[in-house]
Write an enzyme that holds these catalytic residues in place. Structure first.
Site, PDB file in Angstrom:
ATOM      1  N   LYS A  45       0.857  -1.346  -0.147  1.00  0.00           N
ATOM      2  CA  LYS A  45       0.081  -0.086   0.132  1.00  0.00           C
ATOM      3  C   LYS A  45       1.020   1.139   0.056  1.00  0.00           C
ATOM      4  O   LYS A  45       1.817   1.383   0.733  1.00  0.00           O
ATOM      5  CB  LYS A  45      -0.943   0.077   1.183  1.00  0.00           C
ATOM      6  CG  LYS A  45      -1.671   1.270   1.543  1.00  0.00           C
ATOM      7  CD  LYS A  45      -2.980   1.082   2.173  1.00  0.00           C
ATOM      8  CE  LYS A  45      -3.924   2.158   2.065  1.00  0.00           C
ATOM      9  NZ  LYS A  45      -4.161   2.914   0.761  1.00  0.00           N
ATOM     10  N   ALA A  70     -12.307   5.836  -1.051  1.00  0.00           N
ATOM     11  CA  ALA A  70     -11.472   7.181  -0.926  1.00  0.00           C
ATOM     12  C   ALA A  70     -10.794   6.892   0.433  1.00  0.00           C
ATOM     13  O   ALA A  70     -11.226   7.119   1.558  1.00  0.00           O
ATOM     14  CB  ALA A  70     -12.725   8.315  -0.608  1.00  0.00           C
ATOM     15  N   GLY A  72      -7.762   7.529   1.114  1.00  0.00           N
ATOM     16  CA  GLY A  72      -7.074   8.679   1.422  1.00  0.00           C
ATOM     17  C   GLY A  72      -5.656   8.436   2.185  1.00  0.00           C
ATOM     18  O   GLY A  72      -5.144   9.319   2.692  1.00  0.00           O
ATOM     19  N   CYS A 128      -3.793   8.993  -8.257  1.00  0.00           N
ATOM     20  CA  CYS A 128      -5.173   8.625  -7.340  1.00  0.00           C
ATOM     21  C   CYS A 128      -5.898   9.929  -7.431  1.00  0.00           C
ATOM     22  O   CYS A 128      -5.744  11.159  -7.572  1.00  0.00           O
ATOM     23  CB  CYS A 128      -4.653   8.872  -5.908  1.00  0.00           C
ATOM     24  SG  CYS A 128      -5.742   8.954  -4.557  1.00  0.00           S
ATOM     25  N   LYS A 164       2.229   4.619 -12.731  1.00  0.00           N
ATOM     26  CA  LYS A 164       0.874   4.269 -12.620  1.00  0.00           C
ATOM     27  C   LYS A 164      -0.054   5.514 -13.025  1.00  0.00           C
ATOM     28  O   LYS A 164       0.070   6.635 -12.312  1.00  0.00           O
ATOM     29  CB  LYS A 164       0.541   3.709 -11.213  1.00  0.00           C
ATOM     30  CG  LYS A 164      -0.761   3.193 -11.146  1.00  0.00           C
ATOM     31  CD  LYS A 164      -1.033   2.520  -9.935  1.00  0.00           C
ATOM     32  CE  LYS A 164      -2.422   1.762  -9.697  1.00  0.00           C
ATOM     33  NZ  LYS A 164      -2.679   1.313  -8.365  1.00  0.00           N
ATOM     34  N   THR A 192      -7.837   3.993 -10.354  1.00  0.00           N
ATOM     35  CA  THR A 192      -9.141   3.592 -10.181  1.00  0.00           C
ATOM     36  C   THR A 192      -9.805   4.735 -11.347  1.00  0.00           C
ATOM     37  O   THR A 192      -8.911   5.649 -11.572  1.00  0.00           O
ATOM     38  CB  THR A 192      -9.858   4.164  -8.785  1.00  0.00           C
ATOM     39  OG1 THR A 192      -8.954   5.264  -8.344  1.00  0.00           O
ATOM     40  CG2 THR A 192      -9.391   2.887  -8.004  1.00  0.00           C
ATOM     41  N   GLY A 243      -7.283  -3.119 -13.675  1.00  0.00           N
ATOM     42  CA  GLY A 243      -8.880  -2.491 -13.384  1.00  0.00           C
ATOM     43  C   GLY A 243      -9.608  -3.438 -13.969  1.00  0.00           C
ATOM     44  O   GLY A 243      -9.906  -3.501 -15.091  1.00  0.00           O
ATOM     45  N   GLY A 265      -6.989  -6.204  -7.804  1.00  0.00           N
ATOM     46  CA  GLY A 265      -7.061  -5.582  -6.480  1.00  0.00           C
ATOM     47  C   GLY A 265      -8.267  -6.169  -6.233  1.00  0.00           C
ATOM     48  O   GLY A 265      -8.588  -6.791  -5.276  1.00  0.00           O
ATOM     49  N   SER A 266      -9.295  -5.291  -6.380  1.00  0.00           N
ATOM     50  CA  SER A 266     -11.027  -5.453  -5.956  1.00  0.00           C
ATOM     51  C   SER A 266     -11.528  -6.976  -6.092  1.00  0.00           C
ATOM     52  O   SER A 266     -12.139  -7.308  -5.268  1.00  0.00           O
ATOM     53  CB  SER A 266     -11.860  -4.501  -6.875  1.00  0.00           C
ATOM     54  OG  SER A 266     -11.371  -3.311  -6.750  1.00  0.00           O
TER      55      SER A 266
HETATM   56  C1  LIG Z   1      -9.492   0.114  -1.430  1.00  0.00           C
HETATM   57  C2  LIG Z   1      -8.462   0.537  -2.333  1.00  0.00           C
HETATM   58  C3  LIG Z   1      -7.412   1.117  -2.109  1.00  0.00           C
HETATM   59  C4  LIG Z   1      -6.403   1.481  -3.063  1.00  0.00           C
HETATM   60  N1  LIG Z   1      -5.397   2.121  -2.718  1.00  0.00           N
HETATM   61  C5  LIG Z   1      -4.214   2.381  -3.302  1.00  0.00           C
HETATM   62  C6  LIG Z   1      -3.249   3.040  -3.381  1.00  0.00           C
HETATM   63  O1  LIG Z   1      -2.788   3.345  -2.161  1.00  0.00           O
HETATM   64  N2  LIG Z   1      -2.121   3.192  -4.182  1.00  0.00           N
HETATM   65  C7  LIG Z   1      -2.297   3.045  -5.687  1.00  0.00           C
HETATM   66  O2  LIG Z   1      -1.586   3.359  -6.445  1.00  0.00           O
HETATM   67  N3  LIG Z   1      -3.733   2.431  -6.204  1.00  0.00           N
HETATM   68  C8  LIG Z   1      -4.530   2.371  -4.913  1.00  0.00           C
HETATM   69  N4  LIG Z   1      -6.001   1.626  -5.328  1.00  0.00           N
HETATM   70  C9  LIG Z   1      -5.908   1.430  -6.959  1.00  0.00           C
HETATM   71  C10 LIG Z   1      -5.602  -0.095  -7.054  1.00  0.00           C
HETATM   72  O3  LIG Z   1      -4.384  -0.307  -6.948  1.00  0.00           O
HETATM   73  C11 LIG Z   1      -6.060  -0.349  -8.632  1.00  0.00           C
HETATM   74  O4  LIG Z   1      -5.184   0.471  -9.329  1.00  0.00           O
HETATM   75  C12 LIG Z   1      -7.520  -0.266  -8.907  1.00  0.00           C
HETATM   76  O5  LIG Z   1      -8.188  -0.666  -7.755  1.00  0.00           O
HETATM   77  C13 LIG Z   1      -8.158  -0.967 -10.166  1.00  0.00           C
HETATM   78  O6  LIG Z   1      -7.912  -2.165 -10.132  1.00  0.00           O
HETATM   79  P1  LIG Z   1      -9.037  -3.256  -9.776  1.00  0.00           P
HETATM   80  O7  LIG Z   1     -10.277  -2.999 -10.420  1.00  0.00           O
HETATM   81  O8  LIG Z   1      -8.272  -4.635  -9.845  1.00  0.00           O
HETATM   82  O9  LIG Z   1      -9.261  -2.881  -8.144  1.00  0.00           O
HETATM   83  C14 LIG Z   1      -6.661   1.334  -4.395  1.00  0.00           C
HETATM   84  C15 LIG Z   1      -7.807   0.617  -4.849  1.00  0.00           C
HETATM   85  C16 LIG Z   1      -8.648   0.435  -3.759  1.00  0.00           C
HETATM   86  C17 LIG Z   1     -10.113  -0.632  -4.182  1.00  0.00           C
END
Ligand SMILES: Cc1cc2nc3c(=O)[nH]c(=O)nc-3n(C[C@H](O)[C@H](O)[C@H](O)COP(=O)(O)O)c2cc1C
Ligand SMILES: Cc1cc2nc3c(=O)[nH]c(=O)nc-3n(C[C@H](O)[C@H](O)[C@H](O)COP(=O)(O)OP(=O)(O)OC[C@H]3O[C@@H](n4cnc5c(N)ncnc54)[C@H](O)[C@@H]3O)c2cc1C
Lengths: 304, 263
Positions: A45, A70, A72, A128, A164, A192, A243, A265-266
């Site tokens: 993270k 979010a 944060g 972000c 990224k 995201t 994504g 991720g998700s």
């Molecule tokens: C709960 C959550 C926290 C995230 N925190 C970060 C982060 O700290 N740094 C970052 O680069 N991306 C963060 N992301 C974005 C993810 O790394 C990823 O790019 C995005 O969720 C799309 O992929 P997914 O659909 O597989 O989740 C976060 C996403 C989620 C859902």
């Protein structure tokens, strides 16, 4: 299956699936758990110079195929995180650092003081959509800022640098080219989507306390696949497609759009921790039935 | 299961003990004992609370006022709405025929629901509950009306056994026929229960608390060292055998930023 092996800017991965930053990777133990569940590499993270509490809860909500967050950038800061992420060999797969900065100078400071440790690469989330001072809300998604930050980090570390990007960027190709020109070793496409908002009709309020947040999950796949397709055309460095990837077929589609590796991720929510093993198995089945001996053979096929 | 918070009216807010209220809601959450909900107070946050009562058409949460969020919640009463999301987490297994349930403070809340359900199934349930003083003891009337055997302990001796409730557990397991122990409470107390059960080779389950943000296994705030298990999703209930692998149990926990700190 050995056909899943990939080489991503020098990182040897047993499969192309990489835990996306911000999902689970708060601790080394958590990364290890994800690795044991089949990920080819994991991303921590994102870490900032000073500790951050992050936004107030609710920070993550789900509505069917859409997840909104979010968070944060809550994290314990540079010095605590250095203690946390030592002895990363234990994790068993390559660990990618994710570092934050409010400007190029702070990114360079983070790179110089947090890395290399046992990390295999470093990722710069310039994308972000919901944290003031960082990413899109700080203008880090322009070609100029991307060039400046990437170049500054390249000077401060010998590790491969992954930039990224946000799927909300209009001139994606130009931003990706700026990163490549500044020496980036790979592009992670992407962060995201949005930002978006959920409102609760009875509460008459946005559900996320921060009001808006980034969208992820199966619903955004079509956008991320298109972004990967565009970036693949624009640069020669490898692309990580992130994504909405939830199944093996999703991952293959991402690879055919031009991804050399795939962020997940998700999907940890949609299919639980062992989603990495499930996706890898599904990829193997597809590759066998379609006669692809390796992931490499499929990269960018949709462009032919 | 409510994936998003559902705004529900508080039916009534009843004083349960000092600084402790039970908030009743009409409706169903379909929870199993040991599961929790994320309670959303728009503008104040969203936090985890175990389900303490579940009756036909209604359920309740028993909540201790400790800080900012619970202070805001305590201002609310009949007719006010809060968001209920969940239930989440792994419940108690309901194993055993002669069981001891041991709870400290508001840790008694999820165990009381377990006691209800196990007694209904005809199991012998012995509830040991401890608190700092008489004024903090929960559910005396509720247990009197049920088939549950009770033992109370207070630190100051104002009611029941004077001292820790874990001392009552030692007496109880001496009888020899206890085949399962369920525990929820302050971690120092749970460590003692763990040691007693481990020595006597009695299987048990423990409900852990760690800082939770999302509540459904994504954010990583509540993960344990060194296994990486998520308390919200892989727990909050863990078996004694599982806890043997959790080095941080009884030692430290992390705050909302991920920094390690005292229990
Ligand atoms: C709960 C959550 C926290 C995230 N925190 C970060 C982060 O700290 N740094 C970052 O680069 N991306 C963060 N992301 C974005 C993810 O790394 C990823 O790019 C995005 O969720 C799309 O992929 P997914 O659909 O597989 O989740 C976060 C996403 C989620 C859902
Ligand atoms: C699975 C689970 C079930 C729970 N069940 C109950 C219950 O039935 N009744 C009850 O009174 N309390 C319960 N709690 C504890 C409850 O969540 C905290 O008391 C509450 O969040 C405190 O918030 P506050 O702002 O009032 O206090 P604060 O001053 O913010 O915190 C006081 C204490 O609560 C802890 N805490 C704060 N926020 C959280 C959080 N988001 N997650 C976990 N711990 C937190 C802090 O570490 C601190 O020790 C449960 C916690 C968990 C994890």
């Amino acid at each position: 299956m050995s056909g899943l092996k990939v080489d991503l800017c020098g990182l040897k991965l047993k499969n192309p699936l990489i835990l996306a930053s911000g999902i689970l990777g708060v601790t080394k133990s958590s990364l290890k758990n994800v690795a044991q569940n089949g990920a080819g590499a994991v991303t921590i993270k994102s870490v900032s110079r000073e500790p951050r509490k992050g936004h107030k809860t609710p920070i993550i909500q789900v509505d069917g195929d859409v997840m909104i967050n979010a968070v944060g950038y809550s994290n314990p800061g540079l010095s605590e995180s250095r203690k946390e992420f030592t002895g990363l060999g234990e994790v068993g797969v390559p660990v990618i650092a994710s570092i934050l900065g409010t400007d190029a100078e702070e990114f360079a400071y983070m790179a110089g003081n947090f890395l290399p440790g046992d990390f295999s690469a470093v990722e710069l989330p310039l994308s972000c959509p919901h944290t003031p001072g960082y990413g899109m809300l700080a203008g880090q998604g322009t070609p100029e800022a991307t060039y400046e930050i990437t170049a500054a980090v390249k000077k401060s570390t010998k590790l491969p640098v992954i930039v990224k990007l946000s799927p909300s960027i209009q001139a994606l190709g130009e931003v990706a080219k700026a990163a490549e020109k500044a020496g980036a070793d790979a592009i992670n496409m992407g962060n995201t989507v949005g930002p978006g908002m959920f409102i609760d009709a009875r509460a008459k309020k946005p559900v996320l306390d921060f009001k808006f947040g980034g969208l992820s999950g199966p619903a955004i796949k079509a956008i991320s696949v298109r972004c990967v397709y565009d970036v693949y055309k624009a640069v020669r460095i490898p692309v990580i497609g992130t994504g909405g990837v939830t199944t093996g077929i999703d991952a293959i589609e991402m690879i055919m759009a031009g991804a050399s590796a795939v962020g997940v991720g998700s999907a940890v929510h949609y299919r639980d921790m062992d989603v990495f093993r499930k996706i890898a198995d599904e990829m193997s089945v597809f590759m066998k039935s379609e006669g692809y001996p390796s992931v490499n053979e499929m990269v960018g096929l949709a462009h032919e | 299961m409510n994936e998003r918070p559902v705004m529900m009216k508080i039916e009534k807010a009843v004083d349960e003990a000092k600084d402790t209220k039970t908030f009743w809601f009409s409706g169903r959450v379909g929870a199993k004992p040991g599961q929790f909900v994320m309670l959303w107070l728009p503008g104040s946050g969203q936090k985890p609370f175990g389900i303490s009562y579940q009756e036909r058409g209604s359920f309740a949460l028993t909540i201790r006022r400790v800080g900012g969020f619970t202070k805001e919640l305590f201002k609310l009463g009949t007719g006010d709405r809060v968001g209920i999301q969940g239930p989440y987490g792994k419940p108690f297994s309901m194993k055993g025929d002669n069981v001891v349930l041991i709870g400290g403070g508001y840790g008694t809340a999820p165990l009381a629901l377990l006691a209800d359900e196990m007694a209904r199934k005809g199991k012998n349930v012995h509830m040991i509950t401890g608190a700092a003083g008489k004024e903090f003891l929960l559910y005396q009337k509720r247990f009197e009306k049920s088939k549950v055997k009770t033992t109370y302990a207070t630190d100051d001796g104002s009611f029941g056994h004077k001292g820790f409730c874990t001392e009552c557990l030692v007496d109880s397991v001496k009888s020899g026929n206890i085949d399962y122990v369920y525990c929820c409470g302050p971690e120092k107390m749970m460590v003692k229960v763990f040691e007693i059960c481990n020595k006597k080779e009695i299987p048990g389950e423990f409900s852990l608390e760690r800082y939770m943000k999302c509540g459904f296994g994504v954010c990583g705030s509540c993960t344990l060292d060194p296994t990486g298990w998520r308390v919200c999703k892989d727990g909050p209930v863990f078996t004694l055998e599982q806890l043997k692998k959790v080095d941080e149990f009884g030692k430290y926990k992390r705050d909302g930023s991920g920094k390690k700190g005292k229990l």
